[in-house]
Design an enzyme around this catalytic site. Structure first.
Site: not given
Ligand code: 6A9
Length: 781
Positions: A516, A748
């Site tokens: 990100d 996380e």
């Molecule tokens: C969008 C937002 C209440 C972010 O683990 C899943 C991902 C990874 O793939 C990524 O590398 N996470 C990491 O930087 C979580 C991303 C969630 C996006 C959700 C909606 C509002 O939700």
């Protein structure tokens, strides 16, 4: 107007499936395999949810009334705001057994799941759920023991009516609660049995909106409470209900067994024996046996006997248990955004992907209960070592989501239940954007073990036929990256899709990389060269090469993956493109300046009213150069083991890793160096630092794995690598285990200053890789 009938039915290219036989249609995924995985706890988004792996299934689930400070609230969908002090599967084998503990204020619920297939059961067999409700403080005086209310429901997504049977309930004897009939399982019945004194009430609903079930139950209870002043379902039902909810109320502590039996339409179906065997002491015995099997398999799969202290053992089991217990099944259509379509605007600017199934592990039950492409590769590193059949089934589902261009949507938001968790603007997926092809990480390990004859022969055969069928898809996937994400220079790549117009972001994000807000060139352009993507392409080509070898494929011109892998791991070329030789560090390349900052800008609105916004200020003209941020991205050539063991650059990498002012902490490696200009900087007013400092377990696993590799290779830095390896491994395991026991959760990310878990909790996705660190299981390249 003349219409061309062919044009009329042609799908837009982006939503056209890849034209090859589906992996999931392979014989190995039919028959016994398919049936054995039919029912499961495949609804990770709720505290306890059961369904079958079929698009319109019967669903079962649990709700209860939580009490905090004298206020009541319904618990159903996993939510952080419920403030459970811990919950999750302490054991789960991904197939027919799981045990979960949920602690809600003064109440502890234990939920066990057991599946069984015997003569007389219908397709997929029978299953039982035991719900054991205890008071948290074990010693409480009688008069303090309050009544708890739990709710168990069955719902038919297909809308079929369910029949209620609530006359003459005798819970001690075992009573029929509900029954029905479906094409898949035949006749079915739901029974309840308990030795305790329970009161049972019910309510029946008819609706297609099953994802609103919590509200339906709450409204029903609310109306009853207002009318009669009691917490009790109405004991009424809509005509032909497709949802039945049973309320079980009793004084804590109590236990109840709920049994689902299928195939009951047939005469010799032996329902009574089956219910007896799945309740009471017989169930207790089987659950104990399954738990023992789980413990043995845990030690065997990860070679952990005598290797771990008991605290680590408990956390490790919870990690794999939650990884397996968090596997879900989803069905629906992704939304694909169409940037080029001028006729549509805003959020309506999307089209639907084809209706598809996805069987996948999820990163986080309360926050991200759905499939994420690059997370999944890390999940599979763990899962294939536990059960390679489950792993192939999951990877197969993902590869079947590929379109004709070889693209796979990154985030899978399938079905109403999944959609209800995501704000609308985040739903559409962008067909120009990728996500690291981490499935190759798992495939590389599997293929390596195959070559070493580590699998039993039936497994080897299945893996080979899987690879045979997957091959064209993997090739297309590789080609998609190789063509759409390529850079200007030969054998260079960059993540497409960064926003070049934004004025608010300190550094425009690179969501597709998975990292990100990890800092990249300040000014996105076609001149960029992303180091991580280059190394992912090396992994992909190297893995393709090894699969081609196993399958005896000819190397056709343009498809010589071995040659590509060689090129991408060529040390000289890598160094020319990405090495800062004064520093001995590897960097991205692009149009960049370090002189950027966020500042508040006043905008006049009308005559005397101003609004403020945080915007980016660029204080120097960017130029083409290496992008000097040391962090996870700069370690990719090290993770890829591209650096020769005798190179001075290897020593530099080890220095960067072990230096406390750069990446080293007592809890794992920071995502970004303390010395970076963007270390712990917000990206916008609303975006706190994410991959700009905190410790992430997936990258730490990759780095640890490379350290392990270099600690085995002959060379001047072998001992140094070994020492760092031991320290880093100890730090990572200790911190995750400590956090687990202190907070009740895996997290996380972990804070780089104090090691405290942060971000989403109940993040049992790649954080569960701690098990492989315990096991020292890294795979060979
Ligand atoms: C969008 C937002 C209440 C972010 O683990 C899943 C991902 C990874 O793939 C990524 O590398 N996470 C990491 O930087 C979580 C991303 C969630 C996006 C959700 C909606 C509002 O939700």
């Amino acid at each position: 107007r003349l219409v061309n009938p062919v044009e009329e039915v042609r799908r837009p290219r982006v939503v056209t499936p890849f034209p090859a036989p589906k992996i999931m249609d392979l014989p190995q995924f039919q028959g016994e395999h398919r049936e054995s995985l039919y029912w499961g706890t495949y609804r990770p988004q709720v505290y306890l949810g059961i369904r079958a792996r079929t698009p319109w299934s019967l669903l079962a689930g649990l709700m209860w009334i939580g009490v905090k400070d004298g206020r009541y609230a319904m618990r159903h969908v996993c939510q952080d705001s419920d403030e459970l002090s811990t919950y999750g599967w302490t054991h789960h084998n991904g197939r027919d057994f799981g045990h979960q503990i949920l602690v809600d204020q003064d109440m502890t619920l234990a939920t066990s799941f057991l599946k069984s297939k015997v003569d007389g059961s219908g397709y997929g067999g029978d299953w039982a759920v035991r719900i054991d409700v205890q008071s948290k403080q074990s010693e409480r005086s009688e008069d303090m023991l309050r009544t708890a209310h739990i709710f168990f429901y069955m719902a038919d997504e297909d809308g079929h009516a369910l029949s209620l049977s609530t006359d003459n309930l005798d819970v001690h004897e075992g009573s029929l609660l509900a029954s029905g009939s479906r094409m898949d399982v035949g006749g079915w019945q739901l029974h309840l049995k308990s030795m305790d004194d329970l009161e049972v009430h019910y309510s029946g609903f008819k609706t297609n909106h099953i994802h609103n079930l919590s509200e339906l139950v709450q409204e029903n209870l609310g109306a009853q409470a207002r009318k009669y002043g009691r917490l009790q379902l109405s004991d009424t039902s809509d005509g032909s209900p497709n949802i039945l909810v049973f309320q079980v109320s009793a004084r804590i502590p109590f236990k109840t067994d709920i049994v689902f039996v299928s195939g009951t339409g047939l005469q010799s179906s032996g329902v009574e024996e089956r219910v007896n065997s799945l309740t009471g002491t017989s169930l207790t015995g089987q659950l104990k046996e399954k738990q023992r099997e789980f413990d043995t398999k845990f030690e065997k799969s990860f070679n952990l006997a005598d290797k771990l202290d008991s605290e680590s053992m408990i956390a490790g089991k919870a990690a794999i248990g939650n990884m397996l217990g968090g596997i879900g099944y989803f069905y629906g259509q992704s939304k694909i955004s169409l940037p080029g379509n001028p006729n549509l605007g805003g959020l309506n600017n999307f089209i639907s992907y084809w209706p598809a199934e996805l069987y996948t592990a999820v990163p986080s039950r309360p926050f991200f209960p759905r499939g994420f492409l690059w997370d999944e590769g890390f999940h599979q590193l763990l899962i294939w070592r536990w059960d390679v059949h489950i792993s192939l089934d999951i990877i197969g589902h993902w590869l079947d989501l590929m379109n004709i261009d070889g693209w796979i949507p990154r985030e899978q938001i399938l079905g109403a239940e999944a959609r209800s968790k995501v704000p609308e603007e985040f739903i559409p997926q962008h067909p120009t954007n990728g996500n690291p092809p981490t499935l190759f990480l798992a495939l590389r390990d599997i293929v390596h073990s195959l070559k070493q004859n580590k699998f039993i022969s039936t497994e080897s055969k299945e893996i080979s036929s899987f690879l045979e069928r997957a091959y064209v898809r993997l090739e297309a996937w590789f080609q998609w990256f190789n063509t759409t994400q390529s850079g200007k220079e030969m054998s260079s790549y960059y993540w497409h899709g960064r926003d070049i117009t934004t004025t608010r972001e300190l550094n425009p994000k690179t969501l597709s990389s998975g990292l990100d807000d990890y800092p990249r060139a300040s000014h996105p352009s076609e001149d960029e060269r992303h180091l991580d993507l280059r190394c992912w392409m090396y992994l992909a080509s190297d893995c393709m090469h090894s699969i081609a070898e196993v399958l005896d494929k000819d190397t056709k011109p343009g498809k010589d993956y071995g040659a590509t892998a060689k090129l991408l791991s060529d040390f000289q070329i890598l160094n020319q493109m990405h090495l800062d030789d004064k520093y001995g560090a590897y960097f991205d390349f692009g149009n960049h300046t370090e002189k950027v900052r966020l500042h508040w800008k006043e905008n006049m609105v009308g005559h005397n009213h101003a609004t403020r916004e945080l915007v980016r200020e660029v204080l120097e003209r960017p130029e083409l150069r290496l992008v000097p941020h040391v962090g996870y991205v700069s370690l990719f050539p090290f993770m890829g083991r591209i650096i020769p063991p005798e190179s001075w650059i290897l020593e530099k990498q080890l220095d960067l890793i072990s230096n406390q002012s750069i990446l080293w902490t007592d809890y794992g490696l920071r995502s970004l160096s303390k010395t970076s200009s963007l270390y712990m900087k917000r990206n916008t007013e609303h975006d706190p630092p994410y991959w700009r400092g905190p410790i992430w377990m997936n990258m730490n696993y990759m780095i640890l794995s490379a350290l392990h590799h270099y600690s085995k290779e002959d060379g001047p830095y072998r001992d140094k690598a070994r020492a760092i390896y031991d320290d880093l491994r100890g730090n990572l395991i200790r911190n995750v285990v400590r956090n687990y026991h202190q907070t009740g959760f895996l997290w996380e990310q972990y804070d780089q200053r104090k090691g405290k878990g942060k971000g989403a909790r109940v993040f049992t996705g790649w954080t569960a890789l701690v098990v492989l660190m315990m096991a020292e299981a890294y795979g060979e390249s």
